[in-house]
Design a protein around this motif. Structure first.
Motif, PDB file in Angstrom:
ATOM      1  N   TRP A 186       0.788  -1.294   0.106  1.00  0.00           N
ATOM      2  CA  TRP A 186      -0.283   0.116   0.057  1.00  0.00           C
ATOM      3  C   TRP A 186       0.834   1.353  -0.028  1.00  0.00           C
ATOM      4  CZ3 TRP A 186      -4.996  -0.405  -1.227  1.00  0.00           C
ATOM      5  CH2 TRP A 186      -5.501  -1.636  -1.143  1.00  0.00           C
ATOM      6  N   SER A 198      -3.070   2.712   6.134  1.00  0.00           N
ATOM      7  CA  SER A 198      -3.090   1.684   5.000  1.00  0.00           C
ATOM      8  C   SER A 198      -3.633   0.490   5.530  1.00  0.00           C
ATOM      9  CB  SER A 198      -1.457   1.180   4.869  1.00  0.00           C
ATOM     10  OG  SER A 198      -1.152   0.790   5.710  1.00  0.00           O
ATOM     11  N   TRP A 203      -5.217   5.489  -0.578  1.00  0.00           N
ATOM     12  CA  TRP A 203      -4.221   4.457  -0.516  1.00  0.00           C
ATOM     13  C   TRP A 203      -4.407   3.505  -1.983  1.00  0.00           C
ATOM     14  CZ3 TRP A 203      -0.459   4.188   2.958  1.00  0.00           C
ATOM     15  CH2 TRP A 203      -0.711   4.902   4.219  1.00  0.00           C
TER      16      TRP A 203
END
Length: 65
Positions: A31, A56, A42
């Motif tokens: 990510w 994330s 993200w």
């Protein structure tokens, strides 16, 4: 001595649970914060999934199909 065995077993189970908490079956996902798309967007560098949030994701969000 008999009290030591259950405590040791409990410690091992707690360590295994703690280790499992941080891992998922999608270790390939990477990510990255995509600042060009927005403040909290993200994007996965591997599968291309996109999501919004302050942190994330911990799981793969790609669509299966």
């Amino acid at each position: 001595m008999p009290i030591l065995v259950p405590l040791l077993l409990l410690a091992v189970l707690a360590a295994l649970w703690w280790q499992r908490r941080g891992s998922t079956l999608t270790r390939d996902c990477r990510w990255r914060l995509d600042r060009a798309a927005g403040a909290e967007v993200w994007r996965c560098a591997v599968c291309g999934a996109v999501t919004e949030g302050a942190r994330s994701p911990r799981h793969c969000l790609r669509e299966r199909g």
